[in-house]
Design a protein around this motif. Sequence first.
Motif, mmCIF file in Angstrom:
data_model
loop_
_atom_site.group_PDB
_atom_site.id
_atom_site.type_symbol
_atom_site.label_atom_id
_atom_site.label_comp_id
_atom_site.label_asym_id
_atom_site.label_seq_id
_atom_site.Cartn_x
_atom_site.Cartn_y
_atom_site.Cartn_z
ATOM 1 N N LEU A 77 0.818 -1.207 0.000
ATOM 2 C CA LEU A 77 0.000 0.000 0.000
ATOM 3 C C LEU A 77 0.854 1.261 0.000
ATOM 4 N N TYR A 78 1.905 1.294 0.848
ATOM 5 C CA TYR A 78 2.664 2.545 0.925
ATOM 6 C C TYR A 78 3.832 2.614 -0.054
ATOM 7 N N THR A 79 4.236 1.492 -0.638
ATOM 8 C CA THR A 79 5.328 1.546 -1.613
ATOM 9 C C THR A 79 4.840 1.485 -3.056
ATOM 10 N N VAL A 80 3.628 1.008 -3.280
ATOM 11 C CA VAL A 80 3.126 0.819 -4.642
ATOM 12 C C VAL A 80 1.796 1.541 -4.862
ATOM 13 N N VAL A 81 0.800 1.205 -4.048
ATOM 14 C CA VAL A 81 -0.548 1.740 -4.275
ATOM 15 C C VAL A 81 -0.609 3.240 -4.023
ATOM 16 N N SER A 82 -0.049 3.691 -2.904
ATOM 17 C CA SER A 82 -0.085 5.122 -2.586
ATOM 18 C C SER A 82 0.605 5.978 -3.654
ATOM 19 N N PRO A 83 1.817 5.618 -4.113
ATOM 20 C CA PRO A 83 2.430 6.414 -5.196
ATOM 21 C C PRO A 83 1.628 6.406 -6.491
ATOM 22 N N THR A 84 0.856 5.334 -6.713
ATOM 23 C CA THR A 84 0.036 5.269 -7.913
ATOM 24 C C THR A 84 -1.215 6.142 -7.780
ATOM 25 N N LEU A 85 -1.786 6.174 -6.574
ATOM 26 C CA LEU A 85 -3.018 6.928 -6.364
ATOM 27 C C LEU A 85 -2.778 8.423 -6.192
ATOM 28 N N ASN A 86 -1.623 8.810 -5.666
ATOM 29 C CA ASN A 86 -1.380 10.228 -5.388
ATOM 30 C C ASN A 86 -1.589 11.134 -6.601
ATOM 31 N N PRO A 87 -1.039 10.790 -7.784
ATOM 32 C CA PRO A 87 -1.289 11.660 -8.942
ATOM 33 C C PRO A 87 -2.772 11.748 -9.306
ATOM 34 N N LEU A 88 -3.494 10.628 -9.150
ATOM 35 C CA LEU A 88 -4.923 10.644 -9.452
ATOM 36 C C LEU A 88 -5.676 11.533 -8.470
#
Length: 309
Positions: free
Chosen positions: A277-288
Amino acid sequence: MDTHNRSAVEVFALQSFSEEPGLRRLFLVLFLLLFLGALAGNTLIVTAISLYPGLHTPMYFFLTNLAVLDIVCTSTVLPKLLENLAVKGGTISYQGCLTQLFFLTWFLGAELLLLTVMAYDRYVAICRPLHYSSWMGRPVCALLAGSVWAVSAISTSVHTALMTRLTFCGPNQIQHFLCEVPTLLRLSCSPTTLNNVMIVVADVYFGVVNFLLTMASYCCVIASILRMRSASGKQRAFSTCSSHLLVVTLYYSTVICTYILPGSGSSLENGKVVAVLYTVVSPTLNPLIYSLRNKDVKVALRQVFFGVQ
C-alpha cells in the motif's frame, strides 16, 4: 573494516506473494501495471507543474517533490519484486539488501517530513494569508525542501551504518518481499539494542511528532475555514486542502501499521499487503488524487499535453 566480511550471509532469500504459478503471473501483471501507472502519473504531474507557469507556487513546488519521491520509492522496490515474481526463488545480495534498505528508508522518511511541510504551507495560506508571500517565499521553500531530503538522508545513514555493524550468520530467509530495518534485525545473530533504540527515536520523530504537527496544522485550517462567512470561500479553501488531507490519511495509516505498531498481531501476509500500500498503491493513487480533485492541475495537464485551456 569491510562490512561485507562482518556478515557470514552473502545472499538473502526474499519471500514472494505466492508459490502457485497462476497467482504469481497474476501478481506480476498487477504490480507491473501499478509500477507503470505510478511512473506515468507522477511524471505527468512533475512535467505539468514544471511547464505550466500558473502552478509555479509553493504548494505545487512541494507537490513536485512528492511526485519525485513517489517515483524513486517505487523504483527502489518494484523492479526487485517483479524479478522475484518472474523467477521463482528470488534472492538479493547482502550489499543489494542494504542499498535497498538505505534508499527505501530515506524516501519514506522524506515523504513523512514533506507531508508535514505541505500541511504547514496550507496553514500559512489559509490562516495567515497576509504573510504567505513572505513566509513561503522561494528561499524558504527551497530551505524546507532541502531540509526534508537532508534530515531523512542523515537518519537513514545512521540506520544503515548501525546495520552494517551486525553479523548475519543464518538463516537468510527474509520474511518479506523487500529489505527493511525490522525484517533484517530479526535475522541478526548479534545484539541489536542500539538499533532498536534508534528505531524508537526515528518512529517518535518521523511518525509521532510529524503526525501531531500535521494534525495541528489541519485543526487550525479547519477552524479557520469554519469561521469563513462566504460559502464559496469555504469551498475554495477546502478544495486546496482535501487532496493533501486524503494523501496524509492514506500514507500515515499504512506506515503506522508497519513501523509504529509492529507488534499489533498482524500476520506476515498482512504486513506484505500494508507494505504494498505505501510503496506501490499510494504512489500510484497520489497523482490521481491531486489531478482529479484539483482544477488547476487538470487545466495544466490539458494545456501542457493537449494545448487546450
